[in-house]
Design a protein around this motif. Structure first.
Motif, mmCIF file in Angstrom:
data_model
loop_
_atom_site.group_PDB
_atom_site.id
_atom_site.type_symbol
_atom_site.label_atom_id
_atom_site.label_comp_id
_atom_site.label_asym_id
_atom_site.label_seq_id
_atom_site.Cartn_x
_atom_site.Cartn_y
_atom_site.Cartn_z
ATOM 1 N N ALA B 21 31.108 57.733 -31.375
ATOM 2 C CA ALA B 21 30.048 56.819 -31.808
ATOM 3 C C ALA B 21 29.269 56.238 -30.630
ATOM 4 C CB ALA B 21 30.625 55.689 -32.658
ATOM 5 N N HIS B 22 29.662 56.597 -29.412
ATOM 6 C CA HIS B 22 28.889 56.170 -28.243
ATOM 7 C C HIS B 22 27.762 57.136 -27.929
ATOM 8 C CE1 HIS B 22 31.646 52.987 -27.737
ATOM 9 N NE2 HIS B 22 32.665 53.768 -27.422
ATOM 10 N N LYS B 23 27.716 58.240 -28.716
ATOM 11 C CA LYS B 23 26.596 59.170 -28.565
ATOM 12 C C LYS B 23 25.657 59.006 -29.757
ATOM 13 C CE LYS B 23 29.047 62.742 -25.988
ATOM 14 N NZ LYS B 23 29.529 64.134 -26.025
ATOM 15 N N PRO B 24 24.352 59.208 -29.554
ATOM 16 C CA PRO B 24 23.408 59.051 -30.677
ATOM 17 C C PRO B 24 23.837 59.869 -31.896
ATOM 18 C CG PRO B 24 22.206 59.316 -28.625
ATOM 19 C CD PRO B 24 23.654 59.514 -28.281
ATOM 20 N N ALA B 27 26.688 57.946 -33.471
ATOM 21 C CA ALA B 27 26.322 56.629 -34.000
ATOM 22 C C ALA B 27 25.488 56.760 -35.274
ATOM 23 C CB ALA B 27 25.553 55.843 -32.940
ATOM 24 N N PHE B 143 20.342 55.475 -34.893
ATOM 25 C CA PHE B 143 21.608 55.453 -34.145
ATOM 26 C C PHE B 143 21.912 54.070 -33.615
ATOM 27 C CE2 PHE B 143 18.603 56.538 -30.695
ATOM 28 C CZ PHE B 143 18.990 55.630 -29.725
ATOM 29 N N SER B 144 20.989 53.133 -33.845
ATOM 30 C CA SER B 144 21.099 51.833 -33.185
ATOM 31 C C SER B 144 21.758 50.785 -34.073
ATOM 32 C CB SER B 144 19.697 51.356 -32.817
ATOM 33 O OG SER B 144 18.936 51.205 -34.001
ATOM 34 N N GLN B 145 22.125 49.699 -33.444
ATOM 35 C CA GLN B 145 22.568 48.494 -34.127
ATOM 36 C C GLN B 145 21.720 47.351 -33.607
ATOM 37 O OE1 GLN B 145 26.796 48.709 -33.117
ATOM 38 N NE2 GLN B 145 27.187 48.914 -35.309
ATOM 39 N N PRO B 146 21.622 46.220 -34.300
ATOM 40 C CA PRO B 146 22.263 45.894 -35.579
ATOM 41 C C PRO B 146 21.560 46.552 -36.768
ATOM 42 C CG PRO B 146 20.820 44.112 -34.928
ATOM 43 C CD PRO B 146 20.768 45.119 -33.819
ATOM 44 N N ALA B 163 13.500 50.448 -28.565
ATOM 45 C CA ALA B 163 14.322 49.349 -28.058
ATOM 46 C C ALA B 163 13.768 48.013 -28.542
ATOM 47 C CB ALA B 163 14.363 49.389 -26.534
ATOM 48 N N VAL B 166 14.820 47.339 -31.964
ATOM 49 C CA VAL B 166 16.209 46.878 -31.974
ATOM 50 C C VAL B 166 16.288 45.384 -31.660
ATOM 51 C CG1 VAL B 166 18.385 47.037 -30.713
ATOM 52 C CG2 VAL B 166 17.218 49.129 -31.436
#
Lengths: 689, 689
Positions: B21-24, B27, B143-146, B163, B166
Motif C-alpha cells: 500500500a506504499h505504492k500507488p 494504495a 491512491f491518496s489519502q485522506p 497534491a 490532497v
C-alpha cells in the motif's frame, strides 16, 4: 498586586471542591491533580472527608495556613470566606471562579467591593471573580479544558474573557503552541490585563522569562500603563500580539454589552498598538498563528525560499508573501544549477524549490543546507511537506527537526497533512515545534508582523517649541469653544509650525491694504460662523482689489459674521493633520492627504501624542497615498521631512496643552520645498473643579 | 471526452496492482476495496495470482472486457497497455497515475501523444497522466489519502494539481465537508478542468446533481469555455468558488514553473471570475470555508443574529461581518424584552444574544425560535457554542441539529471546542453538518461570497452602435500601430461614445478658426509623438488667439510633430477607461477615476468584454473611490449612468474590433450631467496569414 503566593503557591486550597468534575470546584481540583501540582493541596467541602483523594475540611476555619485559595462557592459566601482565609490562614492569593458579582447585579458589585477591601488590607492578590482561573508551569488553577503543553519558554496568554481564552487555547493546541501561563482576569476587580503586563515588565528576567505575550482585550482601562509596559517589554526582547475586539461600530456595541466598559475609539487603539509595537490581530486563528511565528527566531530580512515537494501550496504562499510586501526571489546561477543537479530530474530550484513528490528527506536536507549556506540572498525558509499517504513522513520531519535546531536562518514548517500524517505531525509537535497547517494563513500573519512598527521612543521634541508661550495662550482662554483665529495662529507659531500669513479685520480698508502688501491672488474667509464653507464664507483665488471689496461686503452680511480674514493664495497639494483627545489615551493624531483622501477614501493613519520623528515617518509611509507624497511618474514629490516635522511639533504642542480636545490643520499646502498650514481649527475645553 | 465508463464503471482493472500500500498501485486498490466499490475489480500483476484478495492477471491481454483501467506502471509501458486495453478489452476509460510524461521530458510528451491518439480513436476517457486519480460516490479511484465522506449532494472538487487537491481535502475533512467527486486532472492530456465543468453543465440534472463546485487552477487554458460553463452552472443553481494561484508576479512565475503554462494576467482572471459569478479564494482554508458555507441555504439578506454563550467570539464575529458589509442589527423593543425575560438574569439580547455560560439547550432553542419567527429583521443566525469542558455539548448540538433541519433561515454552526468537545463535534459532523471552528474566518469568507457578483447575462448592447462603420474603419487600417486621431474619433463616434469636439490641422489659420468658433479656453496637443506630455506637447487652458498661435508654432517644432489638435477646454472630474486584449480571454476592460486614482492608488476594476449594464454598474460600484462618483458632502456626484453607458458601448466596440489590442480613454471628463471622452489612444494589430 501580584504576589508570589499567586504565581508559586506552596499550598493551595480549593473552597467548594467537589468530586463532580462537571462542577468548577471539581474540574479545577482534577486539573491541579492531573497537572502534577507539587505543593500541598487541600479541599474545603462540608460533606466529604476527602475529595478526589485530597484531604477535605468542613470549613475554611479548619484548614492550616495556605498560600493560595481558589473559591468555587456562591458569590454571597465569598466575602466572609476571604476574610477568614486572609486574616486567619495567611492566604495571600485568591482566585474566585464564582459569577454573580458586579457583572450581574448591584448587590454583586457590593460583595466584590468587600472582597477587594479585605484582599488589599492583607496585601493579597485577587484574580477574578467570574473567571476560569490562572495556570502556569507550576499550578493549573483553571477549571477549563483544554490544558495546553506548559513550558517556561511558552506563550503568556492574558485574556479579559475566560471563554475566549479557552477558545484561543483550542486553536493553539492544534498548532502545537506551548504556554508558560494563561491568565483570565474575569471582572478584573484587582488585577487586570495592564497589571499582569506591568508585573511581567517590572520583574522581567531575560534569562528565564518567556518572551511571547498574547492578549485578548475588549476594553483598555489604563492605556498609559498598557503602552508603557507593552513597549518596555518589547524593548527588552519580548514580542506581543493582541486582539482588541470591538473594532467596528456594531462590534464596539457588542463589546460594551459583554464587559460593560465604554468602548475606546478604534483609532485610539490602533495608535496605541502602533506606538507600543504590538502586532494587532483580528481573530483567534490569526493570534495563535502569530504566536507560533513568535516562537521562531526573528526575521533578519524579507527574502524567503520555499522548499516543497508539491507545487500548488508553494504558488499560493508566494502570492500571499508578495501581497504582504515580502519577497520570494528567483534563485538562479551556478549555485542554483549545482543544487538542481543533485535533485531528481524535473525538480525546479527557481524558488519555490520543488523537489518533486518523489523527493527524499536527503533532498530536503540538501535544499536546507543550500538555503542556509550558499544562497546568501535568502533570509528564511518555508518548508511545505505533506503527503498523499504512500510513505510516512517521520524521516522527512526528522530532517526538518534537526535543521531547525542548528540553522542560522528561521525555518517555518508547513505540514498540511494533519489527518493522513497525523502521527508524524504529532511526533513533530511533541519535540516542541509548532505547525502551520495552512500556508496562506502563515504568509498573511507573517506580513502583519513584519509590517508592524517597532516600539517608539519616549522622547519629546522640544526644539523650537515655546512651551511657556503655549501655556500662557491656553491659560488666557476663558471659554470652552473653538478659539479665535489669532490664537490659533499664535499656538501654531509657538510650536514652530509654519502658517500662511493672514490678517483679520472688520475694516474693509485694512483687509485691502493687507492684500495689496502680500499681493494677489488672495483667499477671503468669514470669521464667526463655524462651518464657513456651508454659508458661502470662503472664496478662493480673488485676483483684484475690486473683487475683494465686493466679497468683504457680502461676507459681513452672513449671520454671525464678525470680521473677514485674508490670506495670500498658496499653491500646492493639500495635506491634513487632525487630533482628538480621547479620554485616558490622550491625543490621537491623524494624518493624510487632504480633501477626498481623508473625507472619502478614509486614507489616514493614526499615532498617539507625543510623536517621535520615527513615528511620524512611519505614519506618513503607511498611507495608501504615500506614493503621491513621494512623487510618481516624473511628478515632484512633497516635502516629507517638513510634513513629519509638523506632525511631531503638533504632537508636542498637544502634549503641553491637554485642554485642546479637538483640532485640525486642513489644509496644509505642500510642495517639494515647503509645507505651510493654511487653515486650522482648535477647540479648547477645560476641566473645572 | 467523459464517458459513462469513467464515472460509473461496471468493472475496474488496476494495472500494476500491488500488495504494497506504499505504492500507488497498492494504495489505489486498497482505497477501491475500502470504499466498497460494488462493481467487478481486477488486478494486473505478472508475479501474483491475487493482489489484496483481488484476482490478478499476468498481463493486460489476459483480462476479460473491462470498463475502466487504472495504470500504475512505468510511463514507457503505458502506450502499449492502453492500445491493448482499448482495442481488445473494450476499455473506454483510463486513469493514468504514472509520472514521467510531458511534465518531465520530450520523450515523455511523445508517449503521452501516442496514448491520446489511441484513447481518442476508441472514444475513451483519459484522466492524467501524472495525477492522483478520480473518486466519486461509486468508486474511489485515487491512491491518496485522506478519503473524505462521499455523498451525492457533496462538493465537486476539480484540481489541476493532485497534491493540492490532497491538501484541500485535509482542510475540508476537519470541517466535515462532504464530497460528491474529486478530480485531479494531472497533465490534463485529454480532460482538463474546463472539460469537467463542461460535462457537468451539459449533463446537469437539478434533481440529483451536486450544486457545489470548488476549483483549484494554476492556468486557464480555455477561458471562454470556463466562462460559459461556470456561469451556465451558476445560473442553473450551482455555486462555484475557485483558487487561481499565481495572482502575484512572483506567484505567477512559480505557477509557470509548476505547470509549464504561460500565466494569464491577474486582471483577466479577476474579470473572468466576476463575469462568471465565481467566488475567488486565495487559500485552501478559505476555499474549504466557502465550500462549507455553500452547503447551507443561500442568504436572503444581510442581517445576522449571533447567538452565543461566550461574549468574546461574538464581538470578533460582529467586527468581521461589519467590515465585510454585513449587519448585526441591534435587537430591541417588546419582542427582545420578552426573549430576555425567558433567559437567565444577566443574559443580553441586544445582538449578539448572549445566553451566558450557564445558558441551557432550551435557551438556545428559544433564541433560534425567536430569530426564525419573531425577529423579522433577521435573515440568518450564527450560533457560537463551545465549552470549557464542565458539561458535554451533545444536547446543545442536538438542538442546533434539529433546528437546522427545519429553520427557514440559514443557521451557521460555530463550534470552537474542537478538542474539548471533540466527540460532540464529531457526532454533529456525522449527521452531515459542517463546522466553522473560527468565527472570523467564517465572517470573512461569507463577506467574500455576498460581495461576489451574479453571473452576467450574455447580451451585447448594440443600440446606437454602428457595427458596419466600425468594421470599415478597422479594415481600412493598414499598419499595426496607434491609429490617427480622426480614426480614434470616428471609432468612438461609431460606438455612440460622446467625444469632445476637436480639430486637427497643420495649418495655423485653420486651427485658430476652429478655436474662434468653439470659443476659448481651448486645449492644444501635438499630433505625431506618442508620449505627448513628456515632450511638452500638451497645453491646457489657452485663453487667447495670440497664445494659441504661439503654441502652434512651438509644437510644430517638436520632433515627429505632424500637426496640432485643438479642443474646447471642458471642466469636470477625470474618469478613465482602458482595455487590453488578452490572448484567449479577449478584451479586459478597466475603469476608474483618472489621474492618481489609476496611476498611484491602482483603484481600478476590471470586466471582460462584452459587458452588460449590470456588469458596468457593478464595476463602477466596486471602486474604492465610488463615493466620489456618487457625490459626497454636498458635492454633486458624477453621471454614473453615462459612465456605465460608455463602458458598455466601448466593450461592444471591442467585441467587433478584436484587432484593437490596447486602448484607453483618458481622461473622460464627467459632471453630473455628462461624461465626454477628451483624449483616447487605440492600438490596432492584425493577424496576418
Amino acid at each position: 498586586m501580584i504576589t508570589n503566593q499567586l504565581l508559586n503557591p506552596g499550598s493551595i486550597v480549593v473552597v467548594g471542591a467537589s468530586n463532580n468534575a462537571h462542577k468548577p470546584g471539581g474540574a479545577i481540583l482534577r486539573n491541579l491533580i492531573n497537572g502534577g501540582y507539587a505543593g500541598e493541596l487541600r479541599a474545603v467541602n462540608p460533606k466529604e472527608a476527602e475529595v478526589q483523594g485530597v484531604a477535605a475540611f468542613a470549613d475554611v476555619k479548619d484548614i492550616p495556613d495556605t498560600d493560595l485559595a481558589i473559591l468555587a462557592i456562591p458569590a454571597p459566601l465569598c466575602p466572609d470566606a476571604v476574610e477568614v482565609l486572609a486574616a486567619e490562614k495567611q492566604v495571600r492569593a485568591f482566585i474566585i471562579l464564582s459569577a454573580g458579582f458586579g457583572e450581574e447585579t448591584r448587590e454583586g458589585a457590593l460583595l466584590e467591593n468587600r472582597i477587594l477591601d479585605t484582599v488589599n488590607k492583607y496585601g493579597a492578590s485577587l484574580i477574578g471573580p467570574n473567571c476560569i482561573g490562572l495556570m502556569n508551569t507550576w499550578h493549573h488553577s483553571v477549571f477549563s479544558q483544554p490544558i495546553p503543553q506548559l513550558h517556561s519558554q511558552g506563550v503568556d496568554l492574558i485574556s479579559s474573557s475566560g471563554a475566549t481564552a479557552v477558545f484561543i487555547l483550542e486553536s493553539a493546541v492544534t498548532k502545537g503552541l506551548q504556554f508558560n501561563s494563561v491568565w483570565s482576569v474575569g471582572n478584573a476587580k484587582q488585577i487586570g490585563v495592564e497589571d499582569v503586563l506591568q508585573y511581567m515588565d517590572e520583574h522581567f528576567n531575560p534569562e528565564t522569562d518567556s518572551k511571547i505575550k498574547l492578549l485578548y482585550i475588549e476594553s483598555i482601562g489604563d492605556p498609559d500603563r498598557m503602552l508603557f509596559h507593552a513597549s518596555s517589554l518589547i524593548r527588552k526582547g519580548c514580542r506581543i500580539a493582541a486582539i482588541k475586539a470591538g473594532s467596528s461600530e456594531s462590534g464596539s456595541r457588542a463589546a460594551s454589552s459583554h464587559t460593560g466598559a465604554i468602548a475606546s475609539s478604534d483609532s485610539a487603539v490602533e495608535a496605541l498598538f502602533r506606538k507600543a509595537g504590538v502586532v494587532r490581530c483580528y481573530s483567534r486563528e490569526e493570534l495563535t498563528t502569530v504566536g507560533c511565528i513568535f516562537t521562531l527566531p526573528e526575521l533578519k530580512g524579507k527574502n524567503f525560499a520555499i522548499i516543497t515537494h508539491a507545487g500548488g501550496p508553494g504558488v499560493m504562499l508566494t502570492d500571499a508573501l508578495s501581497k504582504g510586501g515580502l519577497n520570494v526571489p528567483k534563485l538562479q546561477g551556478p549555485v542554483a544549477e549545482e543544487l538542481k543537479s543533485k535533485l531528481y530530474p524535473g525538480a525546479s530550484v527557481g524558488n519555490p524549490i520543488d523537489i518533486l513528490a518523489t523527493g527524499t528527506p536527503e533532498h530536503l536536507r540538501l535544499c536546507l543546507d543550500y538555503c542556509e549556506e550558499k544562497f546568501d540572498e535568502i533570509d528564511a525558509v518555508m518548508a511545505i511537506f505533506g503527503t498523499p499517504g504512500l510513505v510516512t513522513m517521520f524521516e522527512m520531519y526528522d530532517v526538518l527537526h534537526e535543521k531547525m535546531q542548528t540553522c542560522r536562518k528561521p525555518i517555518f514548517p508547513i505540514l498540511p497533512s494533519i489527518n493522513t500524517a497525523g502521527a508524524e505531525v504529532d511526533a513533530f509537535l511533541a519535540k516542541g515545534h509548532v505547525n502551520f497547517a495552512d500556508e496562506v494563513t502563515l504568509g498573511t500573519a507573517l506580513s502583519r508582523i513584519v509590517n508592524a512598527p517597532r516600539p517608539a521612543n519616549n522622547e519629546i521634541e522640544l526644539f523650537g517649541v515655546d512651551v511657556p508661550r503655549i501655556r500662557r495662550i491656553i491659560d488666557s482662554i476663558a471659554e470652552d469653544s473653538y478659539i479665535a483665529p489669532h490664537l490659533v495662529q499664535a499656538l501654531l507659531h509657538s510650536a514652530g509650525i509654519p502658517v500662511v500669513e493672514e490678517f483679520v479685520s472688520d475694516k474693509k480698508e485694512e483687509v485691502l491694504a493687507f492684500a495689496r502688501r502680500t499681493g494677489f491672488p488672495v483667499v477671503a474667509k468669514v470669521v464667526g460662523p463655524v462651518h464657513k464653507s456651508d454659508v458661502g464664507g470662503v472664496v478662493l483665488n480673488i485676483k483684484s482689489e475690486q473683487h475683494l471689496a465686493l466679497e468683504f461686503d457680502r461676507m459681513m452680511q452672513i449671520p454671525e459674521a464678525r470680521s473677514v480674514m485674508a490670506q495670500p493664495m498658496l499653491k500646492g497639494t493639500e495635506l491634513f493633520i487632525g487630533a482628538k483627545y480621547e479620554e485616558k489615551f490622550g491625543h490621537v493624531v491623524l494624518c493624510g492627504l487632504g480633501g477626498i483622501f481623508v473625507e472619502v477614501l478614509k486614507d489616514v493613519s493614526s499615532g498617539l501624542a507625543p510623536l517621535s520623528y520615527e513615528e511620524a515617518y512611519s505614519m506618513i509611509r503607511s498611507l495608501r497615498a504615500y506614493k503621491i507624497i513621494k512623487g510618481t511618474r516624473g511628478q515632484k514629490g512633497l516635502n516629507e521631512d517638513k510634513f513629519a516635522e509638523i506632525i511631531v511639533r503638533l504632537s508636542t504642542l498637544l502634549r503641553f496643552a491637554t485642554e485642546i480636545k479637538e483640532m485640525d490643520i486642513n489644509p496644509l499646502l505642500a510642495t517639494d520645498k515647503q509645507v505651510v498650514a493654511v487653515d486650522a481649527r482648535i477647540r479648547v475645553e477645560k476641566k473645572r473643579e
